[in-house]
Design a protein around this motif. Structure first.
Motif, PDB file in Angstrom:
ATOM      1  N   VAL A 172       1.306  -1.351  -0.285  1.00  0.00           N
ATOM      2  CA  VAL A 172       0.131   0.238   0.092  1.00  0.00           C
ATOM      3  C   VAL A 172       1.208   1.290  -0.423  1.00  0.00           C
ATOM      4  O   VAL A 172       0.546   1.862  -0.917  1.00  0.00           O
ATOM      5  CB  VAL A 172      -0.866  -0.340   1.102  1.00  0.00           C
ATOM      6  CG1 VAL A 172      -1.308   1.078   1.321  1.00  0.00           C
ATOM      7  CG2 VAL A 172      -2.387  -1.497   0.725  1.00  0.00           C
ATOM      8  N   CYS A 223      -6.911  -0.832  -7.694  1.00  0.00           N
ATOM      9  CA  CYS A 223      -8.072  -0.997  -8.109  1.00  0.00           C
ATOM     10  C   CYS A 223      -7.949  -2.906  -7.150  1.00  0.00           C
ATOM     11  O   CYS A 223      -8.543  -2.589  -6.101  1.00  0.00           O
ATOM     12  CB  CYS A 223      -8.665  -1.660  -9.034  1.00  0.00           C
ATOM     13  SG  CYS A 223      -9.698   0.168  -9.961  1.00  0.00           S
ATOM     14  N   VAL A 229      -6.830  -2.144  -3.146  1.00  0.00           N
ATOM     15  CA  VAL A 229      -8.222  -1.255  -2.881  1.00  0.00           C
ATOM     16  C   VAL A 229      -8.971  -2.859  -2.456  1.00  0.00           C
ATOM     17  O   VAL A 229     -10.562  -2.532  -1.219  1.00  0.00           O
ATOM     18  CB  VAL A 229      -8.952  -0.493  -4.067  1.00  0.00           C
ATOM     19  CG1 VAL A 229     -10.503  -0.052  -3.262  1.00  0.00           C
ATOM     20  CG2 VAL A 229      -8.109   0.751  -3.278  1.00  0.00           C
ATOM     21  N   GLU A 230      -9.896  -3.714  -3.324  1.00  0.00           N
ATOM     22  CA  GLU A 230     -10.614  -4.507  -3.704  1.00  0.00           C
ATOM     23  C   GLU A 230     -10.145  -5.241  -2.241  1.00  0.00           C
ATOM     24  O   GLU A 230     -11.173  -6.156  -1.389  1.00  0.00           O
ATOM     25  CB  GLU A 230     -10.768  -5.413  -4.181  1.00  0.00           C
ATOM     26  CG  GLU A 230     -12.396  -6.558  -4.207  1.00  0.00           C
ATOM     27  CD  GLU A 230     -13.254  -5.366  -4.271  1.00  0.00           C
ATOM     28  OE1 GLU A 230     -14.184  -6.078  -3.943  1.00  0.00           O
ATOM     29  OE2 GLU A 230     -14.272  -4.590  -4.029  1.00  0.00           O
ATOM     30  N   LEU A 271      -7.745  -4.536   0.072  1.00  0.00           N
ATOM     31  CA  LEU A 271      -8.674  -3.855   1.270  1.00  0.00           C
ATOM     32  C   LEU A 271     -10.145  -3.911   1.828  1.00  0.00           C
ATOM     33  O   LEU A 271     -10.669  -4.401   3.346  1.00  0.00           O
ATOM     34  CB  LEU A 271      -7.963  -2.711   1.856  1.00  0.00           C
ATOM     35  CG  LEU A 271      -6.298  -2.964   1.574  1.00  0.00           C
ATOM     36  CD1 LEU A 271      -5.707  -1.167   1.236  1.00  0.00           C
ATOM     37  CD2 LEU A 271      -5.830  -3.093   3.123  1.00  0.00           C
ATOM     38  N   ARG A 272     -10.539  -3.732   1.051  1.00  0.00           N
ATOM     39  CA  ARG A 272     -12.466  -3.819   1.153  1.00  0.00           C
ATOM     40  C   ARG A 272     -12.181  -5.530   2.331  1.00  0.00           C
ATOM     41  O   ARG A 272     -13.394  -4.785   2.859  1.00  0.00           O
ATOM     42  CB  ARG A 272     -13.347  -3.977  -0.037  1.00  0.00           C
ATOM     43  CG  ARG A 272     -12.883  -2.384  -0.064  1.00  0.00           C
ATOM     44  CD  ARG A 272     -14.109  -2.270  -1.630  1.00  0.00           C
ATOM     45  NE  ARG A 272     -13.660  -0.043  -1.842  1.00  0.00           N
ATOM     46  CZ  ARG A 272     -14.407  -0.063  -2.918  1.00  0.00           C
ATOM     47  NH1 ARG A 272     -15.500  -1.532  -3.804  1.00  0.00           N
ATOM     48  NH2 ARG A 272     -14.487   0.633  -2.966  1.00  0.00           N
ATOM     49  N   GLU A 319     -11.014  -6.251   5.316  1.00  0.00           N
ATOM     50  CA  GLU A 319     -11.993  -5.118   6.839  1.00  0.00           C
ATOM     51  C   GLU A 319     -13.705  -6.044   6.536  1.00  0.00           C
ATOM     52  O   GLU A 319     -13.741  -5.831   7.903  1.00  0.00           O
ATOM     53  CB  GLU A 319     -12.476  -3.026   5.874  1.00  0.00           C
ATOM     54  CG  GLU A 319     -12.827  -3.076   6.470  1.00  0.00           C
ATOM     55  CD  GLU A 319     -12.872  -0.878   6.565  1.00  0.00           C
ATOM     56  OE1 GLU A 319     -13.562  -0.522   6.617  1.00  0.00           O
ATOM     57  OE2 GLU A 319     -12.335  -0.529   5.408  1.00  0.00           O
ATOM     58  N   ARG A 343      -7.054   2.262   2.402  1.00  0.00           N
ATOM     59  CA  ARG A 343      -7.317   2.230   1.622  1.00  0.00           C
ATOM     60  C   ARG A 343      -7.662   4.282   1.600  1.00  0.00           C
ATOM     61  O   ARG A 343      -8.313   4.171  -0.218  1.00  0.00           O
ATOM     62  CB  ARG A 343      -9.141   1.801   1.941  1.00  0.00           C
ATOM     63  CG  ARG A 343      -9.504   0.376   1.474  1.00  0.00           C
ATOM     64  CD  ARG A 343     -11.214  -0.254   1.687  1.00  0.00           C
ATOM     65  NE  ARG A 343     -11.695   0.265   2.972  1.00  0.00           N
ATOM     66  CZ  ARG A 343     -12.622   1.296   2.513  1.00  0.00           C
ATOM     67  NH1 ARG A 343     -12.837   1.874   1.888  1.00  0.00           N
ATOM     68  NH2 ARG A 343     -13.527   1.598   4.048  1.00  0.00           N
ATOM     69  N   ARG A 344      -8.363   4.937   1.989  1.00  0.00           N
ATOM     70  CA  ARG A 344      -8.396   5.936   2.088  1.00  0.00           C
ATOM     71  C   ARG A 344      -6.706   6.153   1.255  1.00  0.00           C
ATOM     72  O   ARG A 344      -7.091   7.808   0.045  1.00  0.00           O
ATOM     73  CB  ARG A 344      -8.258   6.756   3.015  1.00  0.00           C
ATOM     74  CG  ARG A 344     -10.070   6.785   3.562  1.00  0.00           C
ATOM     75  CD  ARG A 344     -10.436   7.302   4.620  1.00  0.00           C
ATOM     76  NE  ARG A 344      -9.520   7.794   5.570  1.00  0.00           N
ATOM     77  CZ  ARG A 344     -10.305   6.732   6.824  1.00  0.00           C
ATOM     78  NH1 ARG A 344     -10.983   5.659   6.467  1.00  0.00           N
ATOM     79  NH2 ARG A 344      -9.504   6.793   8.089  1.00  0.00           N
ATOM     80  N   ASP A 363      -9.520   5.101  -2.086  1.00  0.00           N
ATOM     81  CA  ASP A 363     -10.997   4.512  -1.871  1.00  0.00           C
ATOM     82  C   ASP A 363     -11.806   5.366  -1.198  1.00  0.00           C
ATOM     83  O   ASP A 363     -11.399   5.466   0.224  1.00  0.00           O
ATOM     84  CB  ASP A 363     -10.967   3.406  -1.490  1.00  0.00           C
ATOM     85  CG  ASP A 363     -11.903   2.962  -1.620  1.00  0.00           C
ATOM     86  OD1 ASP A 363     -13.141   3.576  -2.385  1.00  0.00           O
ATOM     87  OD2 ASP A 363     -12.394   1.548  -0.839  1.00  0.00           O
TER      88      ASP A 363
END
Length: 84
Positions: free
Chosen positions: A13, A28, A31-32, A34-35, A38, A58-59, A63
């Motif tokens: 990251v 992308c 981020v996915e 990390l989502r 989470e 993510r931020r 994101d």
């Protein structure tokens, strides 16, 4: 999720955040990931610090999606009692 996000993910990251020429697909995908981590942490009663780190990562990558508030054990107990 067991424990903290792994160091390899953290390093990745940070590297993506520093690289202004990073491929959009790479950003992308991470981020996915990390989502998903989470969401897994939320469902598995992950600790607040882990959730904050994942949301921050993510931020950093741009994101802005809000996946919701973390429900603490006290909050869950209150919501169960509210239906009585």
């Amino acid at each position: 999720m067991n424990g903290q996000p792994d160091l390899e993910l953290t390093d990745f990251v940070e590297a993506l955040a520093r690289d202004v020429n990073a491929p959009d697909a790479s950003v992308c995908l991470i981020v996915e990931r990390l989502r998903r981590l989470e969401e897994e942490a939320r469902l598995g009663d992950g600790d607040r610090q882990t959730l904050q780190k994942l949301a921050s990562a993510r931020r950093i990558l741009g994101d802005r999606l809000d996946l919701g508030q973390t429900a603490s054990p006290a909050t869950r107990a209150l919501s169960r009692g509210a239906g009585r």
